[in-house]
Design a protein around this motif. Sequence first.
Motif, PDB file in Angstrom:
ATOM      1  N   ALA A 132     -30.416  46.755 -43.496  1.00  0.00           N
ATOM      2  CA  ALA A 132     -29.224  47.606 -43.466  1.00  0.00           C
ATOM      3  C   ALA A 132     -28.972  48.158 -42.066  1.00  0.00           C
ATOM      4  O   ALA A 132     -27.830  48.194 -41.595  1.00  0.00           O
ATOM      5  N   LYS A 133     -30.039  48.565 -41.380  1.00  0.00           N
ATOM      6  CA  LYS A 133     -29.894  49.099 -40.023  1.00  0.00           C
ATOM      7  C   LYS A 133     -29.453  47.998 -39.057  1.00  0.00           C
ATOM      8  O   LYS A 133     -28.685  48.252 -38.124  1.00  0.00           O
ATOM      9  N   LEU A 134     -29.941  46.790 -39.266  1.00  0.00           N
ATOM     10  CA  LEU A 134     -29.530  45.667 -38.416  1.00  0.00           C
ATOM     11  C   LEU A 134     -28.038  45.395 -38.575  1.00  0.00           C
ATOM     12  O   LEU A 134     -27.315  45.219 -37.583  1.00  0.00           O
ATOM     13  N   MET A 135     -27.569  45.368 -39.815  1.00  0.00           N
ATOM     14  CA  MET A 135     -26.150  45.135 -40.077  1.00  0.00           C
ATOM     15  C   MET A 135     -25.298  46.265 -39.504  1.00  0.00           C
ATOM     16  O   MET A 135     -24.262  46.028 -38.885  1.00  0.00           O
ATOM     17  N   GLU A 136     -25.749  47.480 -39.717  1.00  0.00           N
ATOM     18  CA  GLU A 136     -25.019  48.645 -39.203  1.00  0.00           C
ATOM     19  C   GLU A 136     -24.917  48.581 -37.682  1.00  0.00           C
ATOM     20  O   GLU A 136     -23.856  48.856 -37.103  1.00  0.00           O
TER      21      GLU A 136
END
Length: 317
Positions: A132-136
């Motif tokens: 999720a942090k990578l996508m964000e």
Amino acid sequence: MNKVKKTPMKILKLRILKDFFFIIVITLCFYLAKPMQSSLVVFIPQGGVNTIITHLNKNQFDVGKFDAILIHLFGKPQSGWLEIKKTTLSKGDFLYKLTSAKAALIDVQLIPGETLYFFVKILSEGLGLDEAKLMESYFKYAPNYLDGVILANTYKVPKGIKEEHLMYFLVNSSMKMHQKWSVKLLGEYDEKQWFRYVTIASIIQKESANIEEMPLVSAVIHNRLKLKMPLQMDGSLNYGKYSHTKITPKMIQNDTTTYNTYKYSGIPKYPVGSVSFDAIKAAIFPANVDYLYFVRNKNGVHSFSKTYKEHINNFNN
């Protein structure tokens, strides 16, 4: 001018100081030559030298308060994952490497045609990062494109890199290459025009059996666009989480995105996945042929044709 005579007491004191200094030097040399164990790659936290010594101690490295003083003499300690390269080395070598070793780098590969959806999963599993942090972080630095910004390539990144720093590096280095290639191939960089070619290239990347076919697949795309024919290409539906999905009539019927080139004319709104330089070059410079159709043959490559009748014959063979 009369020279001041050194008294026996002064001479004795000087000798004692010299001997003391000599003993310190010899002791220090022995101490620095003392062997110690290390791992090939060592993580050094951010903070002062005392913080570093405490961290190393907790991880079974033979270092103490005196080593903190020696580190200051060698230079400024680095942080992150450092490449020590040896498991047995002298104390002096180890302390020096804390101030001079290069960052430990690992390879991260994005293969041509793969989507951001699966690339993020690869990064998460391989580097222990949060999906999720990578996508964000990706959308923070590439807010205008769902895919296609990060170029197919092998990237060297520091071990232990965080999600935001990683995505900044991947997006930033890729955008520099996009601009470089655009100037090289088109003479200028117009982002909207360039990413239209990237979108076409992403379909070429999915559809072509090899690099040699790319200009031919590109020709089919450009010829169909000129005639306002729908592209009708399965590869365009292999977007996002469907990258490895076999396209079925049901999917074609139900998919309502612009990736569905059976339903919608023109090219999708966004690239289908990652692209290589060969695919982009083919998108800009299609082969000078009149082909409108192609189908995979028994040899694993494609048979191209100008008419639907020829296409059906190729399909049946």
